[in-house]
Design a protein around this motif. Structure first.
Motif, PDB file in Angstrom:
ATOM      1  N   TRP A   9      -5.461   5.505   8.143  1.00 41.20           N
ATOM      2  CA  TRP A   9      -6.358   4.347   8.153  1.00 41.20           C
ATOM      3  C   TRP A   9      -5.579   3.049   8.331  1.00 41.20           C
ATOM      4  O   TRP A   9      -5.968   2.171   9.113  1.00 41.20           O
ATOM      5  CB  TRP A   9      -7.170   4.303   6.851  1.00 41.20           C
ATOM      6  CG  TRP A   9      -7.912   3.013   6.666  1.00 41.20           C
ATOM      7  CD1 TRP A   9      -9.114   2.671   7.198  1.00 41.20           C
ATOM      8  CD2 TRP A   9      -7.473   1.869   5.905  1.00 41.20           C
ATOM      9  NE1 TRP A   9      -9.461   1.388   6.818  1.00 41.20           N
ATOM     10  CE2 TRP A   9      -8.472   0.884   6.037  1.00 41.20           C
ATOM     11  CE3 TRP A   9      -6.338   1.604   5.135  1.00 41.20           C
ATOM     12  CZ2 TRP A   9      -8.366  -0.363   5.407  1.00 41.20           C
ATOM     13  CZ3 TRP A   9      -6.229   0.370   4.523  1.00 41.20           C
ATOM     14  CH2 TRP A   9      -7.234  -0.606   4.655  1.00 41.20           C
ATOM     15  N   ALA A  10      -4.474   2.915   7.599  1.00 42.27           N
ATOM     16  CA  ALA A  10      -3.684   1.674   7.648  1.00 42.27           C
ATOM     17  C   ALA A  10      -3.049   1.475   9.017  1.00 42.27           C
ATOM     18  O   ALA A  10      -3.037   0.361   9.559  1.00 42.27           O
ATOM     19  CB  ALA A  10      -2.618   1.698   6.561  1.00 42.27           C
ATOM     20  N   ASN A  62       1.724   3.731  -3.496  1.00 38.40           N
ATOM     21  CA  ASN A  62       1.323   5.134  -3.422  1.00 38.40           C
ATOM     22  C   ASN A  62       2.522   6.073  -3.398  1.00 38.40           C
ATOM     23  O   ASN A  62       2.408   7.236  -2.995  1.00 38.40           O
ATOM     24  CB  ASN A  62       0.454   5.369  -2.184  1.00 38.40           C
ATOM     25  CG  ASN A  62      -0.989   4.930  -2.407  1.00 38.40           C
ATOM     26  OD1 ASN A  62      -1.708   5.547  -3.187  1.00 38.40           O
ATOM     27  ND2 ASN A  62      -1.396   3.855  -1.745  1.00 38.40           N
ATOM     28  N   ASP A 113      -5.630   0.423  11.432  1.00 39.37           N
ATOM     29  CA  ASP A 113      -6.103  -0.937  11.185  1.00 39.37           C
ATOM     30  C   ASP A 113      -5.240  -1.961  11.907  1.00 39.37           C
ATOM     31  O   ASP A 113      -5.757  -2.924  12.497  1.00 39.37           O
ATOM     32  CB  ASP A 113      -6.126  -1.221   9.682  1.00 39.37           C
ATOM     33  CG  ASP A 113      -6.941  -2.456   9.335  1.00 39.37           C
ATOM     34  OD1 ASP A 113      -8.150  -2.459   9.638  1.00 39.37           O
ATOM     35  OD2 ASP A 113      -6.371  -3.411   8.772  1.00 39.37           O
ATOM     36  N   GLU A 143      -4.504  10.445   4.635  1.00 37.66           N
ATOM     37  CA  GLU A 143      -5.639   9.718   5.190  1.00 37.66           C
ATOM     38  C   GLU A 143      -5.454   8.211   5.030  1.00 37.66           C
ATOM     39  O   GLU A 143      -5.781   7.426   5.931  1.00 37.66           O
ATOM     40  CB  GLU A 143      -6.950  10.151   4.527  1.00 37.66           C
ATOM     41  CG  GLU A 143      -8.159   9.439   5.122  1.00 37.66           C
ATOM     42  CD  GLU A 143      -9.477   9.818   4.472  1.00 37.66           C
ATOM     43  OE1 GLU A 143     -10.530   9.381   4.982  1.00 37.66           O
ATOM     44  OE2 GLU A 143      -9.465  10.544   3.458  1.00 37.66           O
ATOM     45  N   THR A 144      -4.940   7.788   3.886  1.00 37.15           N
ATOM     46  CA  THR A 144      -4.720   6.358   3.648  1.00 37.15           C
ATOM     47  C   THR A 144      -3.772   5.776   4.687  1.00 37.15           C
ATOM     48  O   THR A 144      -3.996   4.672   5.211  1.00 37.15           O
ATOM     49  CB  THR A 144      -4.147   6.137   2.232  1.00 37.15           C
ATOM     50  OG1 THR A 144      -5.048   6.684   1.279  1.00 37.15           O
ATOM     51  CG2 THR A 144      -3.950   4.660   1.950  1.00 37.15           C
ATOM     52  N   MET A 145      -2.694   6.494   5.006  1.00 35.27           N
ATOM     53  CA  MET A 145      -1.722   5.988   5.970  1.00 35.27           C
ATOM     54  C   MET A 145      -2.303   5.944   7.384  1.00 35.27           C
ATOM     55  O   MET A 145      -2.033   5.013   8.152  1.00 35.27           O
ATOM     56  CB  MET A 145      -0.467   6.862   5.952  1.00 35.27           C
ATOM     57  CG  MET A 145       0.331   6.785   4.654  1.00 35.27           C
ATOM     58  SD  MET A 145       0.819   5.092   4.235  1.00 35.27           S
ATOM     59  CE  MET A 145      -0.367   4.686   2.942  1.00 35.27           C
ATOM     60  N   LEU A 170       0.828  -1.203   0.000  1.00 31.11           N
ATOM     61  CA  LEU A 170       0.000   0.000   0.000  1.00 31.11           C
ATOM     62  C   LEU A 170       0.861   1.250   0.000  1.00 31.11           C
ATOM     63  O   LEU A 170       0.598   2.201  -0.745  1.00 31.11           O
ATOM     64  CB  LEU A 170      -0.925  -0.013   1.219  1.00 31.11           C
ATOM     65  CG  LEU A 170      -1.864   1.184   1.384  1.00 31.11           C
ATOM     66  CD1 LEU A 170      -2.909   1.190   0.281  1.00 31.11           C
ATOM     67  CD2 LEU A 170      -2.518   1.161   2.766  1.00 31.11           C
ATOM     68  N   TRP A 206      -9.386  13.008  10.733  1.00 27.85           N
ATOM     69  CA  TRP A 206      -9.036  11.643  10.346  1.00 27.85           C
ATOM     70  C   TRP A 206      -8.526  10.840  11.545  1.00 27.85           C
ATOM     71  O   TRP A 206      -8.856   9.656  11.695  1.00 27.85           O
ATOM     72  CB  TRP A 206      -7.989  11.666   9.246  1.00 27.85           C
ATOM     73  CG  TRP A 206      -8.529  12.155   7.927  1.00 27.85           C
ATOM     74  CD1 TRP A 206      -9.798  12.017   7.459  1.00 27.85           C
ATOM     75  CD2 TRP A 206      -7.800  12.869   6.926  1.00 27.85           C
ATOM     76  NE1 TRP A 206      -9.913  12.603   6.208  1.00 27.85           N
ATOM     77  CE2 TRP A 206      -8.691  13.132   5.857  1.00 27.85           C
ATOM     78  CE3 TRP A 206      -6.487  13.327   6.800  1.00 27.85           C
ATOM     79  CZ2 TRP A 206      -8.321  13.804   4.699  1.00 27.85           C
ATOM     80  CZ3 TRP A 206      -6.104  14.009   5.657  1.00 27.85           C
ATOM     81  CH2 TRP A 206      -7.014  14.251   4.620  1.00 27.85           C
ATOM     82  N   TYR A 262     -10.365   7.394  12.776  1.00 25.50           N
ATOM     83  CA  TYR A 262      -9.755   6.074  12.668  1.00 25.50           C
ATOM     84  C   TYR A 262      -9.182   5.536  13.984  1.00 25.50           C
ATOM     85  O   TYR A 262      -9.081   4.313  14.160  1.00 25.50           O
ATOM     86  CB  TYR A 262      -8.657   6.090  11.607  1.00 25.50           C
ATOM     87  CG  TYR A 262      -9.187   6.410  10.230  1.00 25.50           C
ATOM     88  CD1 TYR A 262     -10.168   5.604   9.639  1.00 25.50           C
ATOM     89  CD2 TYR A 262      -8.745   7.521   9.512  1.00 25.50           C
ATOM     90  CE1 TYR A 262     -10.674   5.890   8.380  1.00 25.50           C
ATOM     91  CE2 TYR A 262      -9.245   7.814   8.244  1.00 25.50           C
ATOM     92  CZ  TYR A 262     -10.210   7.000   7.692  1.00 25.50           C
ATOM     93  OH  TYR A 262     -10.720   7.290   6.446  1.00 25.50           O
ATOM     94  N   LYS A 308      -1.824  11.376   0.414  1.00 22.65           N
ATOM     95  CA  LYS A 308      -2.081  10.018   0.893  1.00 22.65           C
ATOM     96  C   LYS A 308      -2.074   9.924   2.417  1.00 22.65           C
ATOM     97  O   LYS A 308      -2.029   8.834   2.969  1.00 22.65           O
ATOM     98  CB  LYS A 308      -1.040   9.054   0.309  1.00 22.65           C
ATOM     99  CG  LYS A 308      -1.130   8.911  -1.213  1.00 22.65           C
ATOM    100  CD  LYS A 308      -2.504   8.385  -1.630  1.00 22.65           C
ATOM    101  CE  LYS A 308      -2.634   8.274  -3.140  1.00 22.65           C
ATOM    102  NZ  LYS A 308      -3.978   7.791  -3.539  1.00 22.65           N
TER     103      LYS A 308
END
Length: 462
Positions: A134-135, A105, A138, A130-132, A101, A236, A240, A128
């Motif tokens: 979230w990851a 990116n 997780d 927000e993506t990080m 991921l 964010w 998350y 990117k």
């Protein structure tokens, strides 16, 4: 332990504020002024935001307040093993998908285990972020802990130990070896890379317990550095991370070290080495004391750079070695640890040179140091340490800044300390330095470790 990724990227600019000095000389001085916004979620997660628009990138760093020192006594190397487990999959990301991921990116990532924390970071294009987040959330929520993943990573870590230590000339010297010789408290003195039998003994119950205990939000800090909007980042982070439950964190064990009153000397036989090597370590003053900052300046005076006194004596004058390396905290810097530590330096030297010759030269430098200390010497050391601080803050697209922010949040509950470091060093006087030399650079506070080359026996000997 995996080495931190080294990158030949351009340096992101450190944010500076220039203020006019109104003293008699009317000099202009520059001071650190790193933006710091610090708050905590209800679940205890420490959050540090530090915007910097100089590059369209962002650093996300998550630090967990668990390192080598306090891993289970019968599970040496477990903190490091667990660092590997964090890349084996989580609820929404399968095995190795976290890495994919980030890379797909346009980013880079790494993780490491140190004395007092385990960290994970990503550097990605700013869009990117927000993506990080979230990851990272997780895998903070839960890992895919399976026997297959555990067995696989046990093999990876054992191979790492064999390659980097057991089958390497000077393997573990002195960064892994010296803490085991210089310290007496098990928490500071055990083999933190891991004994192979302990790595084999780790089981799923150990992994699950370790994760639930130490990888909770109230045992972690997250810093964001780079090109982002604070309001978006806060939204964010709340989205998350706020729903992740906190955990009951065990009381910190006693990691203190008794005062050393007698010089310690050891020899490590190394059949793979072709030259002798020597390391000298002195126990450090307690963090954040005047003597601690004085030792930071002494590090610059004695060890760092071509004009350092040990370099001039051992390399330029005596020709015993081609380098002197060392400093405070071989696994980081003088700021990102939170327990007993040594200031240390090491050299390799020709077989024709004796250990006694090297130590006589070292003693000549140390024994005469107090008589040389004056304000001009401290001012020159201040220039060097100031440059180093700027490098720390601006290097690797801001990762150095993220590292200090997380460390100060975890250890001091005060990431804004980053903006006071320079002033703390400036408070150090020649008298404080001389006191520090007397109390800490004494022979009875040091440990000497010699590598004896070309011998088959790899056991410790006195």
């Amino acid at each position: 332990m995996k080495n931190r990724i080294l990158m030949c990227f351009f340096l992101a600019s450190c944010v500076l504020s220039f203020a006019q000095n109104k003293d008699a000389q009317n000099k202009q001085t520059a001071q650190f002024n790193v933006p710091v916004e610090y708050y905590k979620l209800d679940n205890g997660l420490k959050v540090i935001l530090s915007p910097d628009k100089s590059s369209p990138t962002v650093v996300v760093a998550v630090y967990y307040n668990i390192g080598f020192r306090i891993e289970p006594k019968d599970r040496t190397g477990f903190a490091h093993l667990f660092e590997h487990m964090m890349f084996q999959g989580s609820e929404n990301l399968g095995k190795m998908e976290f890495i994919k991921l980030v890379q797909q990116n346009g980013g880079i990532l790494n993780g490491s285990t140190r004395f007092d924390f385990t960290n994970y970071f990503e550097i990605v294009p700013s869009n990117k972020l927000e993506t990080m987040l979230w990851a990272e959330a997780d895998r903070m929520k839960g890992l895919d802990i399976t026997q297959e993943n555990l067995t696989n990573q046990q093999g990876v870590v054992k191979n790492e130990v064999k390659v980097n230590v057991l089958n390497q000339p000077y393997g573990g010297f002195p960064w892994l070896d010296m803490p085991q010789y210089a310290n007496t408290n098990w928490y500071n003195a055990h083999n933190f890379y891991g004994d192979l039998k302990d790595l084999d003994a780790a089981n799923l119950e150990d992994v699950e317990s370790f994760f639930k205990t130490y990888y909770a939000p109230n045992n972690a800090a997250i810093s964001i550095v780079g090109d982002f909007e604070i309001s978006e980042a806060k939204a964010w982070i709340d989205q998350y991370f706020s729903g992740i439950p906190s955990a009951q964190i065990p009381a910190m064990p006693d990691i203190s070290e008794p005062k050393q009153e007698k010089e310690k000397q050891f020899t490590k036989n190394d059949s793979l080495a072709n030259k002798p090597a020597l390391a000298v370590a002195y126990h450090m003053p307690v963090r954040n004391t005047p003597e601690y900052y004085a030792m930071g300046l002494l590090d610059q005076i004695l060890i760092q750079g071509d004009n350092a006194l040990l370099q001039k004596k051992l390399v330029d004058e005596k020709g015993y070695t081609s380098y002197v390396s060392g400093g405070i905290n071989y696994l980081g810097n003088m700021f990102n640890y939170n327990g007993p530590m040594q200031i240390m330096f090491d050299v390799t030297y020709d077989n024709e040179t004796s250990k006694q010759q090297v130590m006589d030269a070292v003693d000549e430098v140390i024994d005469g140091l107090s008589t040389k200390i004056n304000q001009e010497m401290l001012d020159n050391a201040m220039v060097k340490i100031r440059s180093k601080l700027y490098d720390e803050l601006s290097g690797t697209f801001g990762f150095g800044r993220a590292d200090l922010l997380c460390s100060f949040a975890l250890f001091d509950d005060n990431p804004a300390r980053i903006n006071t470091l320079e002033e703390e060093f400036k408070k150090v006087t020649p008298e404080i330095v001389k006191k520090t030399i007397s109390e800490y650079l004494r022979k009875t506070n040091r440990t000497i470790l010699v590598v004896n080359p070309l011998l088959a026996n790899n056991e410790k000997t006195n």
